[in-house]
Design an enzyme around this catalytic site. Sequence first.
Site: not given
Length: 503
Positions: A185, A260, A294, A393
Site C-alpha cells: 500500500k 521506520e 526522514c 520534523e
Amino acid sequence: MATTVPSRQLFINGDWREPIHQKRLPVINPSTEEIIGDIPAATAEDVDAAVDAARAAFFRDGGKEWSSATGALRAKYLRDIAAKITERKSQLAKLESVDCGKPLDEAAWDMDDVAGCFEYFADVAERLDSEQRKPVPLPMETFKCHILKEPLGVVGLITPWNYPLLMAAWKVAPSLAAGCTIILKPSELASVTCLELADICKEVGLPPGVVNVLTGLGSEAGAPLTTHPRVDKIAFTGSSATGSKIMTAAAQFVKPVTLELGGKSPIVVFNDVDLDKAAEWTLFGCFWTNGQICSATSRLLVHESIAAVFLEKLVQWCRNIKISDPLEEGCRLGPVVSSGQYEKVFKFITTAREEGATILYGGVRPQHLKRGFFVEPTIITDVTTSMQIWREEIFGPVLCVKTFSTEEEAIELANDTHYGLAAAVLSKDLERCERLSKAFQAGIVWVNCSQPTFTQAPWGGKKRSGFGRELGEWGINNYLNIKQVTQYLVDDAWGWYNSPSKL
C-alpha cells in the site's frame, strides 16, 4: 515531450482489477500543479480481496509454489524483476519525477538502487537455503536441535511518498526473498511507480497473489490492511504519528510491526574541516530529495569559532543550487510533494520567525517559478532548543543552526531530541569522530558525509524513530519466523513418571 502516466487498476491475484467502489484519485504534478493522471482508490472490500489472494498464494500446493519453495527459485524471480527495473529505468525515473517532484538525476539514481536491492535480496534468498536445518549445539547428547527459517505469512507493506519505488523495494524484496506474500500500500501522494512494479511482477510471471498492490487513501485502504485479522505482519515507513496509530491497531491482534519513522537528525561540524567540502555535505544532508528525508541532518551544530565563515559558505553554496522543474537538466532542488506539504513547510518557517529565529537565507518561494510547490533552500539561525523548528520534523528544505563550544556540548545538543534515526559528524580528527559515533543516540551515523545509503548495511533508528532494521542481512529477518526443532535420539524411556506397566 510530456511524460504520460499509465492508467492502471488495482493489482490483485496477478491481474488488474477495478476498485469495488470504482473510485479514483488524481495524480498532481507538484512542479506544475496540473492533474496528469489518476490512480485507483482501494477500500476495505479491495483489501479483503487482496488478503484472500495473498493467503491463497502462500498456502497453494502446500506452499510448494512460493512460501515453501527454495530460496533459489524465489531468487530467480527477484533477479528478473531487477532486470526489468533496469530495462525500464528511464521511464520509471521520469514517472517518479512528475509524481513526487524528485529531480530526474536523483530519480534515475533511485532506480539503480531499486534494481540493486532486488539483486541483493536474490543473493540473500539463495543463502537462506544453506541456512536451513542449521544445528544448535546442546548440552545433552540424547537430544539434537536444528533451526528452520520460515516466512511469516501474509505481510502488509505501507510505504511513503518521498522515495516511492525505492522504499517499496526495501520491503518488497526481502519479504519475497523470505517467502512471504504481500499487499503493498503506497502513499496516495506518489503511487505511480509502485503500480509499474506490479506490471513488472506480472510480466516476469510471478505466481498470482504473491504480490498485490493497493493504491488509495490511508484511512480507506491502509487502516483496513493494518487491522485485518489475516494479515500476519505490518511493515511501515512514514510519520511517527501514523506509526503510533499502526502500532496501537496491530497490538489488538498481537501482530508484529516494523516501524521506520521520522527524524530530526544532527550534523556536527568541527573547526578543523575543509569549509567547502563540509558545506556541500551539510546542504546535501538536508536538501537531498527536496529536503523530504526522514534521515535529513536538518539540525546543524557548528563550532562557534568557524560559525560566521561557515554560514557564509553555506549561503554561497545555496545560491548555486539549481531550483527548477525536476525534468530540467541539472535540477538539484524540485518542489515538495503537495500543496499540503508546501503549506506545512511555510508554516514552520513563519513560526520560526515569530519565535525569534532569523531567516538567514531562503524561506520564500523562488521568484522565477510561478507555479508548483517550490520552496527555496532555507537556513535559519538564532535558534533555541525550545523552538518548534529545532524539535519537530519539517520534511522540507529547511536547515536550522546552533553553535557549540565543546565536544561535550555538541553531543548533548545532538542527542536533545525525541528522535534517534541518524547523525553525522564532520572532522579531520577520526578519534573524535569515533567518540561521537559511540555517543550519538541514533541507529545510523555518518562520518565526514551525510545520507549515503547502501543495501548491504542496516537501516533503522531508536527512540521515536521506530524499531527494527531494514536492508543488509538484517532486512530479511523482519519477515522470517525462526523455528527450533528438537529431537530425542535414544529409545530409552524418559523416566520422569513411574510407568503403570511396572506397578
